[in-house]
Scaffold this active site. Structure first.
Site, short mmCIF file in Angstrom:
data_model
loop_
_atom_site.label_atom_id
_atom_site.label_comp_id
_atom_site.label_asym_id
_atom_site.label_seq_id
_atom_site.Cartn_x
_atom_site.Cartn_y
_atom_site.Cartn_z
N CYS A 222 0.99 -1.24 -0.19
CA CYS A 222 0.05 0.06 0.05
C CYS A 222 0.82 1.38 0.16
O CYS A 222 1.87 1.45 0.66
CB CYS A 222 -0.89 0.06 1.23
N ARG B 57 -13.20 1.74 -4.43
CA ARG B 57 -12.44 1.53 -3.07
C ARG B 57 -11.80 2.63 -2.81
O ARG B 57 -11.40 3.03 -1.57
CB ARG B 57 -11.65 0.24 -3.08
#
Length: 486
Positions: free
Chosen positions: A303, A399
């Site tokens: 991430c 998302r």
């Protein structure tokens, strides 16, 4: 304003748990926990809703070990519901809604059903009444696949059992007649269920499996907040999903809160909201009806949210702050991301989490859907973040609040990479749970609630972290639960 900084954010590498006087042995520790308000699991391990981590194969494997898997949403709603169905039908005490087929269908259809659900036979029914059964034995030497089912099925001297037959009695019948499937019928010969020898054997092989009241493995599914989310939720609930996870990068938002309220009003199923990283966010999601809260903004190994967006909270601090609110309402915390070693699991649970969500550590297992690649003589599996370009192109744009954005304009918040191949998931879970038990033993805690109440942390320096890792030697034989970071 810089003057508004009120605390230093800490993550797993910044702290260690203080050893304490112990009267418990690791093997005596109770690891049962709550994943949500109403859903208990036998180990605090949840597999991440990522397209290179959790589909039906891995969800089955982790549920057999006592945890639960969350099927990712980077697929169309029908396929996601099918993945849930595969898990729910993978094993059962008694299958209440067995897959059946009509006697006039071609045997090619029966074979495709058996392959899809990995079963060795299907009952043959006519308007709900059992008239035969078709198994691998009937098809073993068959070459004409356009034949009707009624031409090859077993129908004479069909062995059945009445409604109310126990598993113990069923096993005796299966053993006596040397058969693998036992149809359960009522007085009018209506098919009411199916007991298989494989399900009985699996109960013995996986005694710690996480199952529902009907003996089926538990499984969850991720949804978003886009227009198709309600339709997706409908299909998932019909497929028997045990829990729904609203899976977004920023859970403290109006769309997530609205979706939470809508799902709780419409379905009798627990709903988890996330992801968040602050106490204020935890309170708002709880007020909206969340049965569990997923904590973690940017801690995942793949991430890049904290670097690209400049926002997030170090994971240990995020867990602690959210738990301070959630414990007042009895809402469990799920620590999502940042877990590199089994010791990080112990720290996350001690800080207030009830479960931890695992991504990269499971991505390299046999059961994950990632592709195996060979590089310089070692095997790896592909692993990518749900904020990577590839995943966003597959359907996870909403998302990251980028629904409707053209591919060329997408701003990714994750990367694509690889992780070492690790073999069966059961081996990885064994090492993670073994490390957790050891850590709880050092802290003198007999269960997870004890750990959350009694554990104490000490902050360490960079030198302390380096001292904690293997140092001043060259590793000549790798351990299954440790890989150096430098």
């Amino acid at each position: 304003m810089l003057e508004d900084i009120i605390e230093v954010g800490l993550t797993f590498d910044d702290a260690l748990l203080l050893p304490a006087k112990s009267e418990v042995l690791p093997r005596e520790i109770d690891l049962t926990t709550c994943f949500s308000r109403n859903l208990k699991i036998n180990i605090p391990i949840v597999s991440a809703a990522m397209d290179t981590v959790t589909e039906s194969d891995l969800a089955i494997a982790v549920a057999r070990e006592g945890g639960i898997g969350i099927i990712h949403r980077a697929m169309n709603p029908q396929r996601q519901a099918s993945e849930i169905d595969k898990v729910k039908k993978s094993e059962s005490g008694m299958i209440l809604d067995p897959i059946t087929i009509s006697e006039d269908e071609p045997i090619s259809l029966a074979m495709s059903l058996m392959e899809k659900y990995r079963i060795s036979g299907v009952p043959v029914t006519e308007r709900g009444k059992l008239i035969g059964i078709l198994t691998n034995r009937d098809l073993r030497f068959e070459t004409k696949f356009n034949k009707k089912v009624k031409q090859v099925m077993t129908k004479n001297k069909l062995i059945t059992a009445p409604v109310g037959t126990t598993l113990e009695k069923a096993q005796k019948i299966l053993n006596k007649y040397k058969i693998e499937k036992l149809p359960i019928v009522d007085r009018k010969n209506n098919l009411k269920g199916l007991i298989t020898i494989k399900d009985i054997e699996k109960r013995k092989k996986y005694p710690n499996a996480c199952k529902d009241k009907l003996g089926r493995l538990r499984v969850g599914a991720a949804i978003g907040t886009s227009e198709d989310s309600h339709y997706r939720a409908d299909l998932l609930v019909k497929a028997g999903v045990d829990i729904i996870v609203i899976d977004t990068a920023h859970g403290h938002s109006s769309p997530v809160i609205a979706m939470l309220k809508s799902l709780k009003k419409k379905y009798d199923v627990d709903v988890i909201g996330g992801n968040i990283a602050t106490a204020e966010a935890a309170l708002d999601l709880i007020k909206a009806g969340a049965d569990g809260i997923k904590v973690g903004i940017g801690p995942g190994s793949i991430c890049t949210t904290r670097i690209i967006a400049g926002t997030g909270v170090p994971q240990l601090t995020a867990i602690k702050n959210c738990y301070a609110v959630a414990r007042k309402y009895g809402v469990p915390i799920i620590a999502d991301g940042g877990i590199k070693y089994s010791g990080d699991i112990t720290k996350a649970l001690a800080a207030g989490a009830h479960t931890v969500m695992i991504g990269s550590l499971f991505a390299g297992t046999d059961e994950s859907p990632g592709e195996i690649v060979l590089l310089q003589g070692r095997s790896y599996k592909v692993y990518r973040g749900m904020g990577s370009l590839g995943a966003m192109e597959q359907g996870t744009r909403d998302r990251y609040q980028q629904a409707g954005v053209r591919t060329s304009k997408l701003v990714p918040e994750g990367v694509e990479g690889r992780v070492p191949y690790k073999g069966p998931l059961a081996h990885s879970v064994n090492q993670l749970i073994g490390g957790l038990r050891s850590g709880m033993g050092y802290c003198g805690c007999k269960n997870l609630e004890d750990l959350r109440k009694k554990a104490r942390f000490v902050r360490i320096s960079n030198a302390g972290l380096r001292e904690s890792h293997v140092h001043d030697v060259i590793i000549t034989k790798e351990a299954p639960n440790y890989r150096p970071e430098w």
